[in-house]
Design a protein around this motif. Structure first.
Motif, PDB file in Angstrom:
ATOM      1  N   SER A 372      15.529  -7.214   7.758  1.00 51.08           N
ATOM      2  CA  SER A 372      14.802  -8.121   6.870  1.00 51.08           C
ATOM      3  C   SER A 372      13.308  -7.810   6.824  1.00 51.08           C
ATOM      4  N   LEU A 373      12.676  -7.732   7.985  1.00 48.63           N
ATOM      5  CA  LEU A 373      11.222  -7.533   8.037  1.00 48.63           C
ATOM      6  C   LEU A 373      10.823  -6.118   7.617  1.00 48.63           C
ATOM      7  N   MET A 374      11.466  -5.129   8.207  1.00 45.87           N
ATOM      8  CA  MET A 374      11.103  -3.743   7.897  1.00 45.87           C
ATOM      9  C   MET A 374      11.512  -3.368   6.479  1.00 45.87           C
ATOM     10  N   GLY A 375      12.659  -3.915   6.030  1.00 49.19           N
ATOM     11  CA  GLY A 375      13.101  -3.606   4.676  1.00 49.19           C
ATOM     12  C   GLY A 375      12.130  -4.089   3.624  1.00 49.19           C
ATOM     13  N   SER A 376      11.535  -5.249   3.836  1.00 53.95           N
ATOM     14  CA  SER A 376      10.538  -5.760   2.891  1.00 53.95           C
ATOM     15  C   SER A 376       9.187  -5.091   3.082  1.00 53.95           C
ATOM     16  N   ALA A 377       8.809  -4.815   4.338  1.00 54.91           N
ATOM     17  CA  ALA A 377       7.529  -4.154   4.607  1.00 54.91           C
ATOM     18  C   ALA A 377       7.482  -2.770   3.973  1.00 54.91           C
ATOM     19  N   GLY A 378       8.631  -2.097   3.945  1.00 56.78           N
ATOM     20  CA  GLY A 378       8.668  -0.778   3.316  1.00 56.78           C
ATOM     21  C   GLY A 378       8.273  -0.819   1.856  1.00 56.78           C
ATOM     22  N   GLY A 379       8.541  -1.952   1.179  1.00 61.79           N
ATOM     23  CA  GLY A 379       8.152  -2.078  -0.222  1.00 61.79           C
ATOM     24  C   GLY A 379       6.647  -2.050  -0.407  1.00 61.79           C
ATOM     25  N   TRP A 380       5.903  -2.579   0.558  1.00 55.09           N
ATOM     26  CA  TRP A 380       4.440  -2.528   0.490  1.00 55.09           C
ATOM     27  C   TRP A 380       3.953  -1.085   0.585  1.00 55.09           C
ATOM     28  N   PHE A 381       4.536  -0.313   1.513  1.00 58.51           N
ATOM     29  CA  PHE A 381       4.150   1.096   1.639  1.00 58.51           C
ATOM     30  C   PHE A 381       4.492   1.865   0.368  1.00 58.51           C
ATOM     31  N   PHE A 382       5.654   1.563  -0.218  1.00 59.21           N
ATOM     32  CA  PHE A 382       6.074   2.253  -1.436  1.00 59.21           C
ATOM     33  C   PHE A 382       5.138   1.945  -2.598  1.00 59.21           C
ATOM     34  N   ALA A 383       4.729   0.673  -2.711  1.00 55.58           N
ATOM     35  CA  ALA A 383       3.862   0.268  -3.820  1.00 55.58           C
ATOM     36  C   ALA A 383       2.458   0.853  -3.687  1.00 55.58           C
ATOM     37  N   VAL A 384       1.981   0.999  -2.463  1.00 51.11           N
ATOM     38  CA  VAL A 384       0.596   1.432  -2.247  1.00 51.11           C
ATOM     39  C   VAL A 384       0.455   2.951  -2.255  1.00 51.11           C
ATOM     40  N   GLU A 385       1.336   3.639  -1.513  1.00 58.42           N
ATOM     41  CA  GLU A 385       1.160   5.082  -1.343  1.00 58.42           C
ATOM     42  C   GLU A 385       2.367   5.917  -1.733  1.00 58.42           C
ATOM     43  N   GLY A 386       3.427   5.295  -2.243  1.00 62.73           N
ATOM     44  CA  GLY A 386       4.575   6.055  -2.704  1.00 62.73           C
ATOM     45  C   GLY A 386       5.531   6.441  -1.590  1.00 62.73           C
ATOM     46  N   TRP A 387       6.427   7.379  -1.917  1.00 60.90           N
ATOM     47  CA  TRP A 387       7.524   7.710  -1.020  1.00 60.90           C
ATOM     48  C   TRP A 387       7.061   8.315   0.300  1.00 60.90           C
ATOM     49  N   ALA A 388       6.018   9.121   0.288  1.00 58.76           N
ATOM     50  CA  ALA A 388       5.536   9.733   1.525  1.00 58.76           C
ATOM     51  C   ALA A 388       5.164   8.670   2.556  1.00 58.76           C
ATOM     52  N   ALA A 389       4.565   7.576   2.097  1.00 59.72           N
ATOM     53  CA  ALA A 389       4.191   6.497   3.016  1.00 59.72           C
ATOM     54  C   ALA A 389       5.431   5.821   3.597  1.00 59.72           C
TER      55      ALA A 389
END
Length: 416
Positions: A372-389
């Motif tokens: 739950s937590l990591m799955g949603s947090a990953g969306g922040w990384f994806f939105a800010v810096e893309g797949w590499a993040a």
């Protein structure tokens, strides 16, 4: 006296006297239990993860961001994590088999209800309720196996159960993607719910009654608190729980946001093509069973560490621009994750001293909170810096999981 009542009385008398009547490989009861637990894993994960390929569709239809669309999954896994802790306590009085039967049936009916949700917020409410209902399955299923299966074959049986979860996760994702492509997402969810209901009926018909479990009438908070604290004070177990949190978090992060990347240029995959990528779950099914067998033979921690390394390698491979290499990366990631999970979940039963249902509930709590937590947090990384993040994020938490496995191995050996 009925046959079932006689079986319950006999099992409780045996448990009280200290005798254990395990299900052993080659018997009819063992085969029925194995198939029933496979069905429970299949149903749980197909119902839980059927929305994952639909996240891009939800984002467009309901005008929400990728991170917001992931709430349709994260809320379910988050509430599931909370319910698991309660389920362990409830199963002490209600019984393992009864609680799992109610949970599987209720979750299937709620999935059917999701197909008729008129708006985004009600859809999220139903998915949250589904997570609460499903909490009666995962921890209790692991406890049932730890209590009823001959310890000499527990690794293989646990691998089969985890293989069922892998098959369910694959089927839910693949079938939903295909049905959504040709029938839209509402009929897709209705069909998945109907399949889950059929699996629940099969589970109820097949699972033998518990023979090594004694019900505890009423609710004693002190007993449950003492049981949970006892497992947390076990030197090695908290690190196994940390592995569940971190490994599952990395796995779900990759799966949540790979779809957003692959439906966009230059790949432009449709829902059917995206859903078919999830057939790599077949490798997870094989890895679960093979990992359990190898753990029984060459050492559980050695296989666990190898599985975590494979998971990290698969995550790194998804950085490639080539679609075949990305799919290869998801395949390697899936293989490594399910190998790790089958070993780690089996270690909980081996390292826990008594009240194995409570130990399993703590493992599954960490597992689904990580999702739950990591799955949603990953969306922040994806939105800010893309797949590499996203990949850097998953590699960092997998490194922590590897360190946790090393520490757990050291502490377990020292205690032994």
């Amino acid at each position: 006296m009925s046959t079932s009542a006689h079986a319950v009385n006999t099992s409780e008398t045996a448990a009280i006297s200290g005798q254990k009547h395990y299900l052993t490989r080659g018997t009819s009861a063992y085969r029925r239990a194995s198939l029933a637990l496979f069905l429970s894993g299949f149903s749980t994960f197909s119902l839980l993860y059927c929305v994952q390929p639909l996240l891009p569709i939800f984002s467009q239809e309901f005008s929400v961001s990728p991170a917001e669309s992931s709430l349709s999954l994260s809320l379910s896994t988050g509430f599931l994590a909370v319910a698991i802790v309660c389920a362990a306590a409830v199963s002490e009085g209600l019984g393992r088999r009864s609680l799992m039967s109610i949970s599987l049936t209720g979750a299937a009916l709620l999935t059917i209800a999701t197909a008729f949700a008129p708006n985004w917020h009600l859809l999220l409410v139903i998915r949250a309720l589904q997570g609460l209902v499903l909490g009666g399955v995962p921890a209790v299923a692991m406890a049932y196996l730890a209590e009823e299966i001959d310890p000499r074959g527990l690794g293989a049986t646990m691998g089969l159960y985890v293989g069922g979860t892998a098959f369910g996760g694959m089927s839910g994702r693949v079938l939903t993607g295909i049905f959504a492509e040709y029938l839209t997402w509402r009929p897709a969810l209705f069909i998945i719910g109907a399949i889950g209901l059929a699996a629940a009926i099969g589970f109820i018909a097949l699972l033998p009654p518990s023979r090594n479990f004694v019900r505890r009438p009423g609710f004693d908070p002190r007993f449950h608190a003492k049981a949970w604290l006892g497992h947390l004070s076990n030197p090695a177990l908290p690190f196994i729980f940390a592995i569940a949190f971190l490994a599952m978090g990395s796995f779900v992060t990759i799966y949540n946001y790979a779809g957003f990347r692959l439906i966009a240029p230059p790949y432009g995959l449709n829902q059917t093509e995206l859903g078919l990528i999830f057939t790599v779950y077949l490798f997870g099914i094989g890895a679960s069973s093979i990992g359990g067998l190898l753990g029984d033979r060459i050492g559980h921690f050695s296989v666990l560490l190898f599985g975590l390394v494979l998971t990290a390698a698969g995550s790194a491979l998804t950085l490639a621009a080539s679609l075949p290499i990305i799919i290869l990366g998801i395949t390697v990631l899936t293989t490594g994750f399910f190998m790790s999970h089958s070993i780690a979940s089996g270690l909980v039963g081996k390292l826990a001293h008594g009240t194995k249902g409570h130990a399993s509930s703590l493992y599954m709590l960490a597992y689904y909170v990580g999702s739950s937590l990591m799955g949603s947090a990953g969306g922040w990384f994806f939105a800010v810096e893309g797949w590499a993040a996203v990949v850097i994020f998953t590699l960092a938490i997998l490194a922590l999981a590897f360190v946790s496995a090393c520490l757990a191995q050291h502490l377990a050996r020292r205690k032994a």
